[in-house]
Scaffold this motif. Structure first.
Motif, short mmCIF file in Angstrom:
data_model
loop_
_atom_site.label_atom_id
_atom_site.label_comp_id
_atom_site.label_asym_id
_atom_site.label_seq_id
_atom_site.Cartn_x
_atom_site.Cartn_y
_atom_site.Cartn_z
N GLY A 1 0.78 -1.23 0.00
CA GLY A 1 0.00 0.00 0.00
C GLY A 1 0.81 1.28 0.00
O GLY A 1 0.23 2.36 0.12
N ARG A 2 2.13 1.19 -0.18
CA ARG A 2 2.97 2.38 -0.16
C ARG A 2 3.76 2.48 -1.46
O ARG A 2 4.34 1.50 -1.91
N PRO A 3 3.82 3.68 -2.07
CA PRO A 3 4.61 3.87 -3.28
C PRO A 3 6.08 4.01 -2.93
O PRO A 3 6.46 4.80 -2.06
N VAL A 4 6.93 3.24 -3.61
CA VAL A 4 8.35 3.20 -3.30
C VAL A 4 9.16 3.43 -4.57
O VAL A 4 9.02 2.70 -5.55
N ARG B 1 12.95 4.38 -1.43
CA ARG B 1 12.44 5.56 -0.76
C ARG B 1 10.93 5.62 -0.90
O ARG B 1 10.39 5.62 -2.01
N VAL B 2 10.23 5.62 0.23
CA VAL B 2 8.78 5.77 0.22
C VAL B 2 8.46 7.19 -0.22
O VAL B 2 9.03 8.16 0.28
N VAL B 3 7.54 7.32 -1.17
CA VAL B 3 7.17 8.62 -1.71
C VAL B 3 5.86 9.06 -1.08
O VAL B 3 4.82 8.46 -1.30
N ALA B 4 5.92 10.10 -0.29
CA ALA B 4 4.73 10.65 0.35
C ALA B 4 4.52 12.08 -0.15
O ALA B 4 5.46 12.73 -0.61
N PRO B 5 3.28 12.60 -0.08
CA PRO B 5 3.06 13.99 -0.47
C PRO B 5 3.99 14.91 0.31
O PRO B 5 4.17 14.76 1.51
N GLY B 6 4.62 15.85 -0.39
CA GLY B 6 5.56 16.76 0.24
C GLY B 6 7.01 16.32 0.13
O GLY B 6 7.92 17.05 0.51
N THR B 7 7.26 15.10 -0.41
CA THR B 7 8.62 14.62 -0.59
C THR B 7 9.38 15.57 -1.52
O THR B 7 8.88 15.95 -2.58
N GLU B 8 10.58 15.96 -1.13
CA GLU B 8 11.39 16.86 -1.94
C GLU B 8 12.45 16.06 -2.70
O GLU B 8 13.06 15.14 -2.15
N ILE B 9 12.65 16.42 -3.96
CA ILE B 9 13.66 15.77 -4.77
C ILE B 9 14.54 16.81 -5.45
O ILE B 9 14.14 17.97 -5.62
N GLY B 10 15.74 16.41 -5.83
CA GLY B 10 16.66 17.26 -6.59
C GLY B 10 17.62 16.36 -7.34
O GLY B 10 18.63 15.94 -6.79
N TRP B 11 17.29 16.01 -8.59
CA TRP B 11 18.08 15.06 -9.36
C TRP B 11 18.52 15.66 -10.69
O TRP B 11 17.76 16.35 -11.35
N ARG B 12 19.75 15.35 -11.08
CA ARG B 12 20.19 15.60 -12.45
C ARG B 12 20.42 14.25 -13.10
O ARG B 12 20.99 13.34 -12.49
N LEU B 13 19.94 14.09 -14.33
CA LEU B 13 20.02 12.81 -15.02
C LEU B 13 21.34 12.68 -15.75
O LEU B 13 21.76 13.58 -16.48
N ALA B 14 21.98 11.53 -15.54
CA ALA B 14 23.24 11.23 -16.21
C ALA B 14 23.07 9.94 -17.02
O ALA B 14 22.39 9.00 -16.60
N GLY B 15 23.66 9.91 -18.19
CA GLY B 15 23.52 8.77 -19.07
C GLY B 15 24.81 7.99 -19.20
O GLY B 15 25.80 8.28 -18.52
N PRO B 16 24.82 7.01 -20.10
CA PRO B 16 23.68 6.66 -20.96
C PRO B 16 22.58 5.94 -20.18
O PRO B 16 22.81 5.36 -19.13
N ARG B 17 21.36 6.03 -20.71
CA ARG B 17 20.23 5.32 -20.11
C ARG B 17 20.31 3.85 -20.49
O ARG B 17 20.48 3.51 -21.67
N ARG B 18 20.18 2.97 -19.48
CA ARG B 18 20.40 1.55 -19.74
C ARG B 18 19.21 0.69 -19.30
O ARG B 18 18.46 1.05 -18.40
N CYS B 19 19.10 -0.47 -19.95
CA CYS B 19 18.11 -1.48 -19.58
C CYS B 19 18.33 -1.92 -18.15
O CYS B 19 19.47 -2.10 -17.70
N ARG C 1 1.93 4.87 -11.09
CA ARG C 1 3.36 5.06 -11.36
C ARG C 1 3.67 6.48 -11.83
O ARG C 1 4.78 6.75 -12.28
N TYR C 2 2.71 7.37 -11.73
CA TYR C 2 2.91 8.75 -12.18
C TYR C 2 3.15 9.66 -10.98
O TYR C 2 2.59 9.47 -9.90
N LEU C 3 3.99 10.67 -11.21
CA LEU C 3 4.32 11.64 -10.17
C LEU C 3 3.95 13.04 -10.62
O LEU C 3 4.31 13.47 -11.71
N PHE C 4 3.21 13.77 -9.77
CA PHE C 4 3.01 15.20 -9.95
C PHE C 4 4.09 15.91 -9.15
O PHE C 4 4.28 15.64 -7.97
N LEU C 5 4.80 16.83 -9.81
CA LEU C 5 5.92 17.54 -9.20
C LEU C 5 5.70 19.04 -9.28
O LEU C 5 5.56 19.60 -10.37
#
Length: 326
Positions: free
Chosen positions: A19-22, A34-52, A251-255
């Motif tokens: 019952g918890r989004p992780v 990481r359990v994702v709850a309303p109000g969770t703060e994130i700060g990510w920069r994406l680095a590649g290459p993107r892999r399977c 599986r969708y996130l509103f940010l």
């Protein structure tokens, strides 16, 4: 492995567990959740290459042996060889339907007026599949071995009572203008009654008294989707995602981002687009970037980088007859 590819944590997806989004990420043999709850703060920069990210097999998760690269905009998080051996994907495609000794349940899910889905899930998974699909209201209608449940699923779909598959786009469009919870349950109850009649005599354990569960509040959709939001349609290397998360919807996130323009509409991110990228905490020094889990970075300024492609969606204006001017 190149040194630059050891920095950061590779996103492996968003799952619902008990019952918890992780949100999950990996670096080598280390796994971070990481359990994702309303109000969770994130700060990510994406680095590649993107892999399977590999495949789920009968013996557990298997990393991709080819370390295959994925297209930045791909929603599939696996290369073709890994898709071919993934047992969950095979089941979703109606392949390898044999009695494996496990009990499965047939479910009905409501995604909007007239938008009804039939599907199956292993009983041991509980309600995770319904939560990951962002089912707004659902109920179980039968249980039994996999072949029998699959036949029941096909019977319901072929009778035209519910669909086997729905796209994310179709679901999103129904997040505006949702009827009251009582009406949602009533529509699903009507469908369940029809399905139970169709399945009578199928040799399954029918579940006519199983509860009908409403999840709009869980997803933060009690008042519907935001009137305006920007859907992330593609991510590229170097993209920055930073801000405060609302309640996940499947599986969708509103940010909510911190952009120079006050009141900027939130972003809607399909986490499948995130999977396979390395997440490096934003505004960290190179020495820190690979040593901390992906939720350790500060919120930062949250400016949208060039690597995020967006499409704006607005709530449709109500339709109806125009009143006379005179």
């Amino acid at each position: 492995m190149a040194e630059e590819e050891t920095a950061g944590w590779t996103a492996t997806g968003l799952r619902w567990l008990e019952g918890r989004p992780v949100l999950t990420a990996a670096r080598g043999e280390l796994v971070h959740q990481r359990v994702v709850a309303p109000g969770t703060e994130i700060g990510w920069r994406l680095a590649g290459p993107r892999r399977c990210t590999g495949a789920r097999t009968a013996t557990g998760h298997r990393p991709c042996p080819h370390r295959a690269e994925l297209a930045p905009a791909a929603r599939s998080v696996q290369c073709e060889p890994c898709q071919g051996v993934d047992i969950g994907l095979a089941l979703a495609r109606g392949q390898n339907i044999h009695d494996n000794g496990k009990t499965y349940r047939l479910y009905l899910a409501w995604f909007g007026a007239g938008l009804l889905k039939v599907g199956l899930t292993a009983e041991e998974r509980g309600t995770s599949r319904l939560e990951e699909q962002a089912a707004l209201t659902y109920g179980f209608v039968a249980r039994g071995p996999l072949p029998a449940i699959r036949r029941a699923e096909l019977t319901v779909a072929q009778a035209g009572l519910a669909r086997e598959r729905l796209t994310g786009r179709v679901k999103h469009e129904r997040w505006w203008g949702l009827p009251a919870a009582a009406e949602r349950r009533a529509q699903l109850a009507e469908l369940r009654a029809a399905v139970l009649r169709v399945l009578d005599g199928h040799g399954l354990e029918l579940l006519p008294e199983a509860p009908l569960v409403d999840q709009c509040g869980l997803y933060g959709l009690a008042e519907g989707a935001p009137p305006v939001y920007r859907e992330v349609t593609a991510l590229a290397e170097g993209a920055l995602l930073a801000g405060r998360l609302r309640a996940p919807v499947g599986r969708y996130l509103f940010l909510d981002t911190e952009e120079p323009t006050a009141g900027a509409p939130p972003l809607l991110l399909d986490t499948r687009l995130l999977t396979g990228w390395r997440l490096v905490p934003a505004r960290r020094t190179p020495a820190q970037a690979g040593s901390e889990p992906p939720d350790s970075g500060p919120l930062g300024s949250g400016h949208i980088a060039h690597g995020v492609t967006l499409r704006t969606h607005r709530r449709p204006e109500p339709t109806g007859e125009q009143t006379a001017l005179f």
